[in-house]
Design an enzyme around this catalytic site. Structure first.
Site, PDB file in Angstrom:
ATOM      1  N   THR A 172      11.662-109.361 -50.266  1.00 27.04           N
ATOM      2  CA  THR A 172      11.741-107.908 -50.026  1.00 27.04           C
ATOM      3  C   THR A 172      10.804-107.145 -50.950  1.00 27.04           C
ATOM      4  O   THR A 172      10.540-105.970 -50.717  1.00 27.04           O
ATOM      5  CB  THR A 172      13.171-107.391 -50.277  1.00 27.04           C
ATOM      6  N   SER A 185      -2.634-125.765 -73.913  1.00 27.23           N
ATOM      7  CA  SER A 185      -1.246-125.859 -73.464  1.00 27.23           C
ATOM      8  C   SER A 185      -0.836-127.321 -73.534  1.00 27.23           C
ATOM      9  O   SER A 185      -1.628-128.203 -73.196  1.00 27.23           O
ATOM     10  CB  SER A 185      -1.113-125.361 -72.017  1.00 27.23           C
ATOM     11  N   ALA A 210       8.970-124.610 -59.797  1.00 31.92           N
ATOM     12  CA  ALA A 210      10.346-124.828 -59.324  1.00 31.92           C
ATOM     13  C   ALA A 210      10.977-123.514 -58.865  1.00 31.92           C
ATOM     14  O   ALA A 210      12.174-123.444 -58.620  1.00 31.92           O
ATOM     15  CB  ALA A 210      11.195-125.460 -60.416  1.00 31.92           C
ATOM     16  N   GLY A 211      10.172-122.471 -58.750  1.00 31.21           N
ATOM     17  CA  GLY A 211      10.700-121.184 -58.314  1.00 31.21           C
ATOM     18  C   GLY A 211      11.287-120.368 -59.449  1.00 31.21           C
ATOM     19  O   GLY A 211      12.015-119.409 -59.216  1.00 31.21           O
ATOM     20  N   SER A 234       9.334-118.973 -61.742  1.00 29.57           N
ATOM     21  CA  SER A 234       8.260-118.061 -62.117  1.00 29.57           C
ATOM     22  C   SER A 234       7.660-118.328 -63.496  1.00 29.57           C
ATOM     23  O   SER A 234       7.582-117.432 -64.341  1.00 29.57           O
ATOM     24  CB  SER A 234       8.726-116.609 -62.007  1.00 29.57           C
ATOM     25  N   SER A 235       7.217-119.544 -63.697  1.00 24.70           N
ATOM     26  CA  SER A 235       6.468-119.834 -64.915  1.00 24.70           C
ATOM     27  C   SER A 235       5.161-119.044 -64.919  1.00 24.70           C
ATOM     28  O   SER A 235       4.627-118.729 -65.978  1.00 24.70           O
ATOM     29  CB  SER A 235       6.189-121.335 -65.019  1.00 24.70           C
ATOM     30  N   SER A 236       4.658-118.698 -63.736  1.00 23.64           N
ATOM     31  CA  SER A 236       3.396-117.949 -63.674  1.00 23.64           C
ATOM     32  C   SER A 236       3.557-116.551 -64.279  1.00 23.64           C
ATOM     33  O   SER A 236       2.759-116.128 -65.110  1.00 23.64           O
ATOM     34  CB  SER A 236       2.880-117.870 -62.236  1.00 23.64           C
ATOM     35  N   GLU A 290      -2.358-111.884 -61.081  1.00 19.56           N
ATOM     36  CA  GLU A 290      -1.970-112.954 -60.155  1.00 19.56           C
ATOM     37  C   GLU A 290      -2.553-112.714 -58.758  1.00 19.56           C
ATOM     38  O   GLU A 290      -3.029-113.645 -58.116  1.00 19.56           O
ATOM     39  CB  GLU A 290      -0.436-113.078 -60.104  1.00 19.56           C
ATOM     40  N   ASP A 317       8.690-110.658 -60.247  1.00 18.14           N
ATOM     41  CA  ASP A 317       8.705-111.682 -61.288  1.00 18.14           C
ATOM     42  C   ASP A 317       8.307-111.115 -62.649  1.00 18.14           C
ATOM     43  O   ASP A 317       8.939-111.387 -63.665  1.00 18.14           O
ATOM     44  CB  ASP A 317       7.768-112.832 -60.911  1.00 18.14           C
TER      45      ASP A 317
HETATM   46  P1  ADP Z   1       6.142-120.855 -60.507  1.00 20.35           P
HETATM   47  O1  ADP Z   1       5.699-119.486 -60.925  1.00 20.35           O
HETATM   48  O2  ADP Z   1       7.199-120.841 -59.453  1.00 20.35           O
HETATM   49  O3  ADP Z   1       6.545-121.727 -61.656  1.00 20.35           O
HETATM   50  P2  ADP Z   1       3.418-120.971 -59.646  1.00 20.35           P
HETATM   51  O4  ADP Z   1       2.666-121.939 -58.800  1.00 20.35           O
HETATM   52  O5  ADP Z   1       3.438-119.555 -59.250  1.00 20.35           O
HETATM   53  O6  ADP Z   1       4.896-121.564 -59.822  1.00 20.35           O
HETATM   54  O7  ADP Z   1       2.815-121.006 -61.111  1.00 20.35           O
HETATM   55  C1  ADP Z   1       2.656-122.202 -61.797  1.00 20.35           C
HETATM   56  C2  ADP Z   1       1.313-122.249 -62.476  1.00 20.35           C
HETATM   57  O8  ADP Z   1       1.340-121.453 -63.690  1.00 20.35           O
HETATM   58  C3  ADP Z   1       0.944-123.636 -62.944  1.00 20.35           C
HETATM   59  O9  ADP Z   1       0.335-124.367 -61.908  1.00 20.35           O
HETATM   60  C4  ADP Z   1       0.003-123.331 -64.085  1.00 20.35           C
HETATM   61  O10 ADP Z   1      -1.278-123.023 -63.575  1.00 20.35           O
HETATM   62  C5  ADP Z   1       0.595-122.085 -64.703  1.00 20.35           C
HETATM   63  N1  ADP Z   1       1.508-122.459 -65.809  1.00 20.35           N
HETATM   64  C6  ADP Z   1       2.851-122.313 -65.858  1.00 20.35           C
HETATM   65  N2  ADP Z   1       3.377-122.781 -67.009  1.00 20.35           N
HETATM   66  C7  ADP Z   1       2.326-123.251 -67.725  1.00 20.35           C
HETATM   67  C8  ADP Z   1       2.194-123.865 -69.013  1.00 20.35           C
HETATM   68  N3  ADP Z   1       3.232-124.112 -69.811  1.00 20.35           N
HETATM   69  N4  ADP Z   1       0.941-124.210 -69.420  1.00 20.35           N
HETATM   70  C9  ADP Z   1      -0.110-123.984 -68.639  1.00 20.35           C
HETATM   71  N5  ADP Z   1      -0.048-123.403 -67.438  1.00 20.35           N
HETATM   72  C10 ADP Z   1       1.138-123.037 -66.966  1.00 20.35           C
HETATM   73 MG    MG Z   2       4.822-118.057 -59.614  1.00 23.55          MG
END
Ligand code: ADP
Ligand code: MG
Length: 381
Positions: A40, A71, A123-124, A126-128, A160, A172
């Site tokens: 949404t 990293s 894994a959803g 939002s590490s991004s 992004e 996010d």
């Molecule tokens: P999500 O946000 O669901 O985890 P995404 O595909 O949107 O998945 O984002 C993941 C990307 O973010 C990874 O492929 C990498 O490029 C970057 N990223 C996330 N965590 C790290 C990390 N600890 N070190 C380096 N890059 C990272």
């Molecule tokens: Mg993401």
């Protein structure tokens, strides 16, 4: 005084080991899980995520000539000029770092940095966005920049969208930055600068149930769904589907069948967010379960972003001990479900869900029991 999450302590130690001197600054940014309000946020709708106690942490200091950021999970460091970052010819992950320097405007200072994280990637969770908000907070702190939180969240989204090339909404970054411990955030994405923290019941844990599946059609389907939603809004002559009613959606002759299904999901999901928040405030278990199930069904049948494994996980978790409610969370086509589970029944819940999911899919799932956490921050050491 904040306590350092373990990944931050690790980032500081590893920085010293790699670069031979101590860092001067650090930043920490949480991942997030979305409780309800899925797909949404790019149509002005409501979302209800919580920042979680899993983090991206970075330790850093100013560097003289160019930026070098390492990293622990990437073999190659990000190397770039922060004053003028280029997006081509660099490792994919480093775009989340240099993209932030780019989105925060020209002239960022160069840094030496090291990243550690306990957030599972892809894994959803939002590490991004956690990467973007960690580096956003870091540069803001190191340079004393006057950038508000809403502007920083927008810069993360722009990094992004335009630098990395992923068309995410604003949820996010907002969740990662505005998180409040023990609360989920009700965010009106028409005005994301003012999220409302809603306390979570104390006896309930957030359990992320990772299917361990990521179907490759995910990103193309995401862009397709966005386009269908935009086209539906145009045909309904509304600025966004947030401004459409269910009656308009059901009676319109202008949309094709797919557009009508996408619009139906978004319009009903917006009202489900409100109902779910009320149910949670009232600690009404049945209503929580009902609205989470309804959200999942709508994502499955109307938005068509679920998959066999996500459905199997919902089935497995819903019948397990202690479960208040469960649904897929994130973009879909794999990734995770989010379950609300009685704190004192987590281990029984995990055991039963794992067994049922395995017998349906022949795959071992992964579980993360998380708590709602405070948002991203940075400081000098
Ligand atoms: P999500 O946000 O669901 O985890 P995404 O595909 O949107 O998945 O984002 C993941 C990307 O973010 C990874 O492929 C990498 O490029 C970057 N990223 C996330 N965590 C790290 C990390 N600890 N070190 C380096 N890059 C990272
Ligand atoms: Mg993401």
């Amino acid at each position: 005084m904040r306590t350092f999450p373990p990944v931050l302590t690790k980032a500081i130690a590893e920085f010293e080991r790699r670069y031979g001197q101590p860092p001067t600054h650090y930043a920490v940014a949480p991942g997030r899980v979305n409780l309800i309000g899925e797909h949404t946020d790019y149509q002005g709708g409501f979302v209800f995520p919580a920042a979680i106690d899993k983090y991206v942490a970075v330790a850093a200091r100013v560097a003289p000539e160019m930026s070098v950021v390492s990293s622990s999970v990437e073999p190659e460091p990000a190397v770039f000029f922060a004053s003028n970052p280029k997006k081509d010819g660099i490792p994919a992950w480093s775009r989340y770092v240099s993209g932030m320097a780019w989105a925060m405007g020209p002239g960022r200072v160069d840094i030496q940095g090291h990243v550690e994280s306990d957030l599972p990637v892809g894994a959803g969770l939002s590490s991004s966005a956690a990467m973007e908000m960690a580096f956003g907070c870091l540069w803001r702190e190191m340079e004393g920049l006057l950038i508000s939180n809403p502007a920083l969240a927008l810069a993360g989204q722009r990094a992004e969208n335009e630098f990395v090339g992923v068309q995410c909404g604003i949820m996010d970054q907002t969740a990662s930055l505005f998180g409040v411990a023990d609360h989920a955030l009700l965010i009106d994405t028409e005005n994301p600068s003012a999220p409302t923290p809603i306390p979570l019941p104390e006896d309930v844990a957030l359990v992320v149930c990772d299917t361990r599946v990521k179907h490759s059609l995910g990103s193309s389907a995401y862009n397709e769904r966005r386009a269908e939603a935009e086209s539906a809004a145009r045909k309904l002559m509304v600025p966004s589907l947030r401004r459409a009613t269910l009656l308009q959606v059901e009676s319109s002759q202008a949309m094709n069948e797919k557009e009508q299904m996408r619009a139906r999901h978004i319009v009903t999901e917006n009202s489900r967010v409100e109902s779910f928040v009320q149910a949670l405030k009232a600690k009404d278990r049945d209503a929580v379960r009902h609205w989470m199930r309804a959200s999942h069904q709508s994502l499955r049948t109307q938005f068509e972003v679920s998959c066999f494994e996500l459905d199997a996980m919902v089935d497995a978790a819903e019948h397990s001990v202690g479960c208040w409610g469960v649904r897929m969370t994130g973009g879909g086509f794999g990734g995770s479900c989010i379950a609300l589970v009685d704190r004192d029944k987590i281990s029984g819940f995990v055991k039963q869900t794992e067994a049922a999911y395995f017998s349906a899919t022949a795959r071992y799932p992964l579980f993360h029991s998380v708590s709602a956490a405070d948002g991203a921050y940075a400081a000098a050491l």
